[in-house]
Design an enzyme around this catalytic site. Structure first.
Site, PDB file in Angstrom:
ATOM      1  N   GLU A   1      24.417  44.248  32.076  1.00 29.66           N
ATOM      2  CA  GLU A   1      24.505  43.262  33.140  1.00 29.66           C
ATOM      3  C   GLU A   1      23.416  43.540  34.181  1.00 29.66           C
ATOM      4  O   GLU A   1      22.750  42.641  34.651  1.00 29.66           O
ATOM      5  CB  GLU A   1      25.901  43.335  33.782  1.00 29.66           C
ATOM      6  CG  GLU A   1      26.124  42.303  34.878  1.00 29.66           C
ATOM      7  CD  GLU A   1      27.525  42.396  35.492  1.00 29.66           C
ATOM      8  OE1 GLU A   1      28.341  43.193  34.990  1.00 29.66           O
ATOM      9  OE2 GLU A   1      27.768  41.662  36.458  1.00 29.66           O
TER      10      GLU A   1
ATOM     11  N   GLY B   1      36.539  39.510  33.429  1.00 31.26           N
ATOM     12  CA  GLY B   1      37.668  39.899  34.276  1.00 31.26           C
ATOM     13  C   GLY B   1      37.682  41.397  34.537  1.00 31.26           C
ATOM     14  O   GLY B   1      38.490  42.126  33.946  1.00 31.26           O
TER      15      GLY B   1
HETATM   16  C1  LIG Z   1      29.107  35.829  43.470  1.00 31.50           C
HETATM   17  C2  LIG Z   1      29.905  36.898  42.810  1.00 31.50           C
HETATM   18  C3  LIG Z   1      30.210  36.788  41.462  1.00 31.50           C
HETATM   19  C4  LIG Z   1      30.997  37.753  40.840  1.00 31.50           C
HETATM   20  N1  LIG Z   1      31.346  37.581  39.534  1.00 31.50           N
HETATM   21  C5  LIG Z   1      32.214  38.465  38.965  1.00 31.50           C
HETATM   22  C6  LIG Z   1      32.735  38.244  37.665  1.00 31.50           C
HETATM   23  O1  LIG Z   1      32.399  37.261  37.000  1.00 31.50           O
HETATM   24  N2  LIG Z   1      33.628  39.117  37.167  1.00 31.50           N
HETATM   25  C7  LIG Z   1      34.018  40.225  37.860  1.00 31.50           C
HETATM   26  O2  LIG Z   1      34.799  41.000  37.340  1.00 31.50           O
HETATM   27  N3  LIG Z   1      33.566  40.447  39.101  1.00 31.50           N
HETATM   28  C8  LIG Z   1      32.679  39.602  39.675  1.00 31.50           C
HETATM   29  N4  LIG Z   1      32.234  39.821  40.958  1.00 31.50           N
HETATM   30  C9  LIG Z   1      32.789  40.948  41.714  1.00 31.50           C
HETATM   31  C10 LIG Z   1      31.818  42.044  42.041  1.00 31.50           C
HETATM   32  O3  LIG Z   1      31.571  42.847  40.948  1.00 31.50           O
HETATM   33  C11 LIG Z   1      32.413  42.835  43.237  1.00 31.50           C
HETATM   34  O4  LIG Z   1      32.337  41.981  44.353  1.00 31.50           O
HETATM   35  C12 LIG Z   1      31.687  44.102  43.516  1.00 31.50           C
HETATM   36  O5  LIG Z   1      31.972  45.047  42.537  1.00 31.50           O
HETATM   37  C13 LIG Z   1      32.037  44.689  44.889  1.00 31.50           C
HETATM   38  O6  LIG Z   1      33.416  44.813  45.041  1.00 31.50           O
HETATM   39  P1  LIG Z   1      34.165  44.234  46.328  1.00 31.50           P
HETATM   40  O7  LIG Z   1      33.750  42.847  46.506  1.00 31.50           O
HETATM   41  O8  LIG Z   1      35.590  44.542  46.209  1.00 31.50           O
HETATM   42  O9  LIG Z   1      33.539  45.070  47.542  1.00 31.50           O
HETATM   43  P2  LIG Z   1      33.970  46.528  47.987  1.00 31.50           P
HETATM   44  O10 LIG Z   1      34.036  47.419  46.810  1.00 31.50           O
HETATM   45  O11 LIG Z   1      35.153  46.444  48.865  1.00 31.50           O
HETATM   46  O12 LIG Z   1      32.701  46.953  48.820  1.00 31.50           O
HETATM   47  C14 LIG Z   1      32.482  46.532  50.166  1.00 31.50           C
HETATM   48  C15 LIG Z   1      31.218  47.214  50.642  1.00 31.50           C
HETATM   49  O13 LIG Z   1      31.394  48.636  50.620  1.00 31.50           O
HETATM   50  C16 LIG Z   1      30.364  49.256  49.872  1.00 31.50           C
HETATM   51  N5  LIG Z   1      30.875  50.441  49.214  1.00 31.50           N
HETATM   52  C17 LIG Z   1      31.988  50.541  48.470  1.00 31.50           C
HETATM   53  N6  LIG Z   1      32.137  51.794  48.031  1.00 31.50           N
HETATM   54  C18 LIG Z   1      31.089  52.518  48.502  1.00 31.50           C
HETATM   55  C19 LIG Z   1      30.678  53.890  48.404  1.00 31.50           C
HETATM   56  N7  LIG Z   1      31.368  54.761  47.714  1.00 31.50           N
HETATM   57  N8  LIG Z   1      29.531  54.244  49.026  1.00 31.50           N
HETATM   58  C20 LIG Z   1      28.806  53.370  49.738  1.00 31.50           C
HETATM   59  N9  LIG Z   1      29.159  52.065  49.878  1.00 31.50           N
HETATM   60  C21 LIG Z   1      30.284  51.650  49.261  1.00 31.50           C
HETATM   61  C22 LIG Z   1      29.941  48.197  48.892  1.00 31.50           C
HETATM   62  O14 LIG Z   1      28.626  48.442  48.432  1.00 31.50           O
HETATM   63  C23 LIG Z   1      30.026  46.939  49.730  1.00 31.50           C
HETATM   64  O15 LIG Z   1      28.881  46.808  50.503  1.00 31.50           O
HETATM   65  C24 LIG Z   1      31.452  38.873  41.581  1.00 31.50           C
HETATM   66  C25 LIG Z   1      31.123  38.976  42.938  1.00 31.50           C
HETATM   67  C26 LIG Z   1      30.372  38.010  43.552  1.00 31.50           C
HETATM   68  C27 LIG Z   1      30.078  38.162  45.018  1.00 31.50           C
END
Ligand SMILES: Cc1cc2nc3c(=O)[nH]c(=O)nc-3n(C[C@H](O)[C@H](O)[C@H](O)COP(=O)(O)OP(=O)(O)OC[C@H]3O[C@@H](n4cnc5c(N)ncnc54)[C@H](O)[C@@H]3O)c2cc1C
Ligand SMILES: Cc1cc2nc3c(=O)[nH]c(=O)nc-3n(C[C@H](O)[C@H](O)[C@H](O)COP(=O)(O)OP(=O)(O)OC[C@H]3O[C@@H](n4cnc5c(N)ncnc54)[C@H](O)[C@@H]3O)c2cc1C
Lengths: 391, 379
Positions: free
Chosen positions: A241, A124
């Site tokens: 991870e 989480g």
């Molecule tokens: C299949 C799957 C399984 C997952 N499992 C887990 C889990 O078990 N537990 C958990 O806690 N999380 C989990 N996650 C969450 C995952 O860690 C997040 O999706 C990830 O950290 C990206 O966050 P976000 O989806 O909010 O995208 P955002 O942070 O909103 O990013 C959107 C886009 O913007 C880009 N971006 C953001 N900031 C910057 C920057 N400063 N410079 C350049 N580019 C940037 C990102 O690279 C991305 O392309 C999972 C995600 C997926 C898709």
């Protein structure tokens, strides 16, 4: 500078190979597909009985005590045999954190249970407003006597629907920098006030969830590490991870599968495998993969010499996931029209195709490998800042 | 030199865009895909009333008399809405074969019914082993009395579940991979000996594997000249590829627009993610990929309109570029949406899946790069 296997290594390789052949039965393989949770638990228990479920744990906690070479051999054989990785949330992620930061009581209670796959864990970290900017997380933990009261929501929580426990990052203090005031805490999923809402992903499966917490009471003794120092704990875990996500051995296997199936596809008598354009793309993947394998070995050697993987793990994650996606894309291409077949239970004989469904599932889910565990863009930011010194 | 669309084309574009906006929102589309038949017959009737089904057919058969540009306008707009009603299989493929190969009598019989929305059709051409080489054909039509007996199997037949009639590519003579000896036959999908296994595709289409066991056909089932179907199919393929490329260009535009919008509103680290130069450059790249795709589509349209036979090289190039740029654009769209891009609920993944199916239909980038090399390096 030497990577030759000793005779003991070769004997070990044969032992591992023999074990996978015998233990990972077709029935188990089928169960993994039809009931993933039960299949995974059954397999992990078999590995436990064999004493191999936690190659990366120190022997004192029930790990294998293998050398870096043996771990490498094990991982290679695992993927060549088409055997999936263990579910990482317990065995790889939270276990490492508990070993490094946990109290004796936490170690004694949780580690044996994790080893025996008695608890299913989930992670989480992410929240709707806090993905890449994880440290901005808002899920609140307020002290109440010996407990914390948790309120907020986590999202993208893989397998929360199965989980007995969730390890969470929560905010215990709002006053300082956002990285301060974060606490790492273990929460029993059966606690009152937890609601799990499914999210269907683009592979049409349910592995993702939103987890809501309303006034969930958690004993303060479930905090791992110091209160307010969760960010340090979290980052250490992320590095673990990431190394896991690279999946070098799995890409190797994918290349082998690509060669097998492309040899059977023909365009009017010409084998796809003989197509120069196809060959060149596959060759480019293999060349990059050869290099990555040694990048990984270099990282493993550094790790074996002591301590947690550092920012180099970001490199492995970026390159590894790019190669995974490249191989997944090629399998889809080989499946041609069949890549789009949606039902997962059609008889392959009636459908006229063997691997299209596997290709689609891994390709579609595989899009996430460059997003989770810290997106590849964020990894590049990390390398720019901590390796190249760019601010 | 003029790349403008005519007033009529603009009207068709507006009318489809309005339909998509008012009557085909995302929830509606989802409900249609999930319904029993996976399409809306009411929509199909509406398309007929609005004249969209008449676009590529001659006026003498009740058509609009449109050219390739008109067709591509329709496909582009349908693509933007991810419209699942079977325009491509019925109008472009089934109708395209009737208008190319049909006798006067056959055209008079089928085209008005297609235009009126009374018949749903499909072109059954893929076989298990054929991949993209359509002459690799094991389905046979054997002479029997005045007519034919059809045996064999076609797989992943677009609109195969709903089609009332099929045009089947079958071998009337020669060996499995001969270029001669192929014929087109009109088959009633409900005739004795026709069996289907229907299933859904990831892009919302319903398809079927269709087997033919001693299906008896009369002589007038033959569409075009016996044994000479391949050139007809090749000609159809060229038009179909341009139509699909137009659909793809429409999808690319939507994906880029939605992604741009998302990066302007999604905030991380206290600011919109679109403010990060790393992402800005990526969106500049996808914008350029879209413009380049559109340019090559326009080149193909101009050439094909003048002389379909002269457009072959450009059509191969177009399929290569659409494949590459399509993957690039949907890949970035998913990536920049982060976890949201991975959800089934959001439309991004569905646009991606349609692009994937477009890429593989009538040959993927790898296949057409080879055809391009054969054509362009030949002289
Ligand atoms: C299949 C799957 C399984 C997952 N499992 C887990 C889990 O078990 N537990 C958990 O806690 N999380 C989990 N996650 C969450 C995952 O860690 C997040 O999706 C990830 O950290 C990206 O966050 P976000 O989806 O909010 O995208 P955002 O942070 O909103 O990013 C959107 C886009 O913007 C880009 N971006 C953001 N900031 C910057 C920057 N400063 N410079 C350049 N580019 C940037 C990102 O690279 C991305 O392309 C999972 C995600 C997926 C898709
Ligand atoms: C062959 C040649 C002919 C030229 N002729 C002329 C001429 O006729 N008249 C004239 O006035 N000038 C001329 N120039 C100069 C030219 O316009 C400058 O070289 C150019 O504007 C870049 O400036 P710079 O060399 O100071 O590099 P910098 O601006 O220092 O850039 C260095 C690198 O950083 C990158 N960079 C800089 N800012 C950013 C940013 N915000 N985001 C991302 N990347 C960035 C650049 O792309 C470049 O790769 C010429 C240069 C060359 C090489």
């Amino acid at each position: 500078m030497d990577t030759a296997y000793s005779n003991e290594d070769l004997a070990f390789r044969d032992e591992v190979r023999g074990f996978f052949e015998e233990a990972y039965t077709p029935e188990l393989r089928a169960r993994m597909r039809s009931n993933h949770k039960e299949g995974a638990e059954e397999w992990q228990r078999k590995l436990y009985e064999q004493g191999w479920v936690a190659p990366n744990w120190p022997a004192e906690f029930g790990g294998t005590g293998w050398t870096a070479t043996q771990k490498y051999i094990y991982e290679t054989e695992r993927s060549l045999a088409g055997v999936p990785n263990v579910i990482p949330f317990g065995l790889v992620m939270v276990a490492n954190v508990i070993m490094a930061y946990g109290t004796d009581e936490q170690k004694e209670y949780f580690l044996p249970r994790i080893l025996k796959s008695e608890d299913w864990w989930c992670q989480g970290y992410s929240e709707p407003g806090s993905g890449s900017d994880l440290a901005s997380l808002k899920t609140k933990a307020e002290r109440d006597g010996d407990d914390f009261i948790i309120n907020g929501a986590k999202i993208w929580t893989t397998y929360a629907q199965y989980a007995d426990w969730i390890f969470c990052l929560v905010r215990t203090d709002n006053s300082g920098k956002k990285q301060e005031g974060i606490t790492f805490i273990l929460i029993d999923m059966k606690s009152e006030g937890i609601k799990v809402n499914p999210i269907i992903s683009i592979d049409n499966h349910h592995s993702l969830n939103e987890v809501e917490f309303s006034n969930v009471r958690v004993p303060a003794k479930n905090v791992v590490g110091e209160i307010g120092k969760g960010w340090t704990v979290a980052k250490a875990l992320l590095a673990h991870e990431r190394t896991g996500i690279a999946g070098v051995a799995d890409v190797k296997r994918a290349v082998r599968v690509i060669k097998e199936v492309a040899a059977k596809e023909e365009n009017g008598g010409q084998r796809l495998l003989d197509d120069p354009g196809f060959q060149q793309r596959l060759a480019d993947i293999e060349v990059e993969l050869m290099a990555l394998e040694f990048t990984e070995l270099r990282t493993l050697a550094t790790q074996a010499a002591g301590g947690f993987p550092g920012p180099e793990s970001s490199l492995l994650k970026i390159k590894g996931t790019e190669l995974q996606q490249a191989t997944q894309e090629m399998l889809m291409e080989i499946a041609a029209y069949y890549q789009g077949v949606l039902p997962v239970d059609l008889d392959p004989d009636a459908l006229g195709h063997e691997f299209a469904t596997d290709a689609r599932l891994s390709y579609m889910y595989g899009r996430a490998a460059t997003i989770y565990g810290g997106s590849n863009e964020v990894q590049k930011n990390i390398i720019a800042k901590y390796v190249l010194g760019l601010e | 030199m003029n790349f403008d669309f005519s007033e009529e084309q603009q009207m068709v574009r507006d009318s489809i865009a309005r339909f998509v906006q008012d009557d085909y929102d995302w929830d509606t589309r989802k409900a249609i895909v999930a319904s029993d038949h996976g399409i809306s017959r009411d929509n199909w009737k509406l398309f007929a009333e609005l004249g969209w089904l008449s676009i590529p057919f001659a006026e003498e058969h009740g058509g609009f008399g449109g050219n390739i540009v008109d067709l591509s306008v329709v496909m582009e707009e349908l693509g933007k809405g991810l419209v699942v009603e079977p325009f491509f299989p019925t109008v472009v493929l089934f109708g395209g074969l009737v208008k190319r190969a049909g006798s006067e009598a056959q055209m008079a019989e089928w085209l008005p019914r297609i235009i009126g929305g009374e018949v749903l059709g499909a072109f059954a051409y893929v076989e298990r082993q054929s991949r993209f080489a359509l002459h690799d054909c094991q389905t046979t039509a054997t002479r029997s009395g005045d007519g034919f007996v059809l045996n064999g199997e076609k797989v992943v037949v677009f609109n195969g579940e709903q089609a009332d009639h099929l045009v089947v590519l079958a071998r009337t003579s020669g060996e499995q991979s001969d270029r001669d000896g192929l014929s087109l036959l009109m088959v009633d999908a409900n005739a004795p000996g026709v069996d289907k296994m229907s299933y859904a595709m990831m892009d919302g289409q319903r398809v079927a594997n269709i087997t033919f066991s001693d299906v008896a056909l009369s002589a007038d089932a033959l569409l075009g000249e016996e044994g000479a179907a391949l050139p007809v199919v090749d000609a159809l393929t060229d038009e179909a590829i341009i139509a699909l490329a137009a659909e793809a260009v429409g999808i690319m535009a939507v994906l880029n627009a939605k992604t741009l919008e998302y990066t302007k509103t999604r905030e991380q680290f206290g600011t919109a993610i679109g403010s990060y130069q790393a992402l800005q450059h990526r969106m500049v790249d996808t914008m350029m990929a879209y413009e380049q795709s559109k340019s090559l589509l326009f080149k193909a349209l101009c050439e094909y309109k003048q002389d379909p036979a002269a457009a072959a090289e450009t059509i191969h190039a177009l399929k290569v570029l659409i494949d590459r740029n399509g993957k690039h654009i949907f890949g970035e769209a998913i990536q920049l949406h982060g976890g949201m891009g991975m959800t089934d609920e959001l439309d991004i993944g569905h646009y991606a899946k349609r692009l994937m199916m477009i890429n593989t239909t009538f040959g993927d980038g790898t296949y057409h790069r080879n055809r391009f090399i054969e054509t362009a390096f030949a002289a």
